[in-house]
Design an enzyme around this catalytic site. Sequence first.
Site, mmCIF file in Angstrom:
data_model
loop_
_atom_site.group_PDB
_atom_site.id
_atom_site.type_symbol
_atom_site.label_atom_id
_atom_site.label_comp_id
_atom_site.label_asym_id
_atom_site.label_seq_id
_atom_site.Cartn_x
_atom_site.Cartn_y
_atom_site.Cartn_z
ATOM 1 N N GLN A 54 0.735 -1.151 0.112
ATOM 2 C CA GLN A 54 0.173 -0.036 -0.021
ATOM 3 C C GLN A 54 0.904 1.165 -0.076
ATOM 4 O OE1 GLN A 54 -2.186 2.414 -0.248
ATOM 5 N NE2 GLN A 54 -3.718 1.457 0.810
ATOM 6 N N SER A 70 -20.491 7.306 7.243
ATOM 7 C CA SER A 70 -21.329 7.012 6.002
ATOM 8 C C SER A 70 -21.696 5.522 6.008
ATOM 9 C CB SER A 70 -20.439 7.652 5.121
ATOM 10 O OG SER A 70 -21.182 7.281 3.777
ATOM 11 N N GLN A 78 -19.074 0.710 -2.153
ATOM 12 C CA GLN A 78 -18.025 0.105 -3.056
ATOM 13 C C GLN A 78 -17.202 -0.906 -2.344
ATOM 14 O OE1 GLN A 78 -15.193 2.940 -4.663
ATOM 15 N NE2 GLN A 78 -14.085 1.455 -5.867
ATOM 16 N N GLY A 95 -8.682 -0.193 -1.202
ATOM 17 C CA GLY A 95 -9.905 -0.076 -0.354
ATOM 18 C C GLY A 95 -9.464 -0.061 1.010
ATOM 19 N N GLU A 96 -8.150 0.358 1.322
ATOM 20 C CA GLU A 96 -7.726 0.355 2.940
ATOM 21 C C GLU A 96 -8.726 1.214 3.723
ATOM 22 O OE1 GLU A 96 -4.011 0.239 5.797
ATOM 23 O OE2 GLU A 96 -3.846 -0.136 3.395
ATOM 24 N N ARG A 97 -8.897 2.294 3.137
ATOM 25 C CA ARG A 97 -9.798 3.270 4.004
ATOM 26 C C ARG A 97 -11.074 2.702 4.297
ATOM 27 N NH1 ARG A 97 -11.652 7.362 1.690
ATOM 28 N NH2 ARG A 97 -11.751 9.011 3.497
ATOM 29 N N ARG A 98 -11.653 2.277 3.427
ATOM 30 C CA ARG A 98 -13.050 1.207 3.408
ATOM 31 C C ARG A 98 -13.039 0.216 4.630
ATOM 32 N NH1 ARG A 98 -13.821 -0.211 -2.302
ATOM 33 N NH2 ARG A 98 -11.834 1.365 -2.499
ATOM 34 N N GLU A 129 -4.170 1.561 -9.081
ATOM 35 C CA GLU A 129 -5.511 1.930 -8.575
ATOM 36 C C GLU A 129 -5.455 3.061 -7.408
ATOM 37 O OE1 GLU A 129 -9.762 -0.450 -7.217
ATOM 38 O OE2 GLU A 129 -8.057 -1.484 -7.688
#
Length: 301
Positions: A54, A70, A78, A95-98, A129
């Site tokens: 990452q 959220s 997503q 997608g580490e934040r998610r 990405e």
Amino acid sequence: MAKATQKQVLGRGLSALLKDPNNDINSATDKNADKVVGNIVELDLEAIEVNPFQPRSNFNDEALQELASSIKELGVIQPITVRKLDFNKYQLVSGERRFRASKLIGLETIPAYIRIANDQESLEMALVENIQRQDLDPIEIALSYQRLIDEIQFTQEKMSERVGKKRSTITNYLRLLRLDPIVQTGIRDGFLSMGHGRALVNVEKKDDQLALYEKIIGENLSVRETEKAVKEYQEPKSGKKVTAVKSDKNPQFIEKSIQDFNAYLSVKVEAKATDKGKGKLIIPFNSEADFDRIKKLILGA
């Protein structure tokens, strides 16, 4: 809404399939691989590890909390992307934040796309990405491009095709890595913009870069003023390097009074002055008659 429910049910069904040791899927040719690869699967968060490739190293806590709120309200819209490591063991590709936000609010599962890829493919997917979708700072983007060159053996032409950026854009990012590490940190921390960095990279000596960096911070120089300072550094006068930037703004006492001159004389008066207060006024006129008019206003005759 019905479609969303159907997807969630499908995801849970595929999740159960993946947890069956008799149906372990490790390659695209394995039985039932077509049911999993490319589909959304509900995976246990505990079965997922973060991606060591990452490129993002800083996560804004406030933004992460907002994302968590959220997700708590709307769910993970997503899906994240993971690659399969072993039986019921996965690694993040993107997608580490998610992923972090979901753990923050105590979720047990997360929707995910599963890819079967080797380490090199995983690194490429993660870097590309993130460059395209995440709000990385300019130095993180530059480092990502450099890693694509060093570890994936991408040429700048190949990167241009892969990430959809002009080659000149990629080159400008990579040049930032020639800056002194302190200057790079200043960009990462938001004290300098990429425009400042692009100007400073033209200064070869690191000591001079740092001197100009301190000047930019201390005097809050704009990108344009920084470019001027660099130009003066590159074109020294009388054998002495000049790094100072003379501001185009006049001292405050002139700025306060110039409009009074303009209004009284009905012309646009120009004023030039040094910081010590020494300077000159330039009063334009359009004709002899206009000159006489201004003369009478000034001399009262």
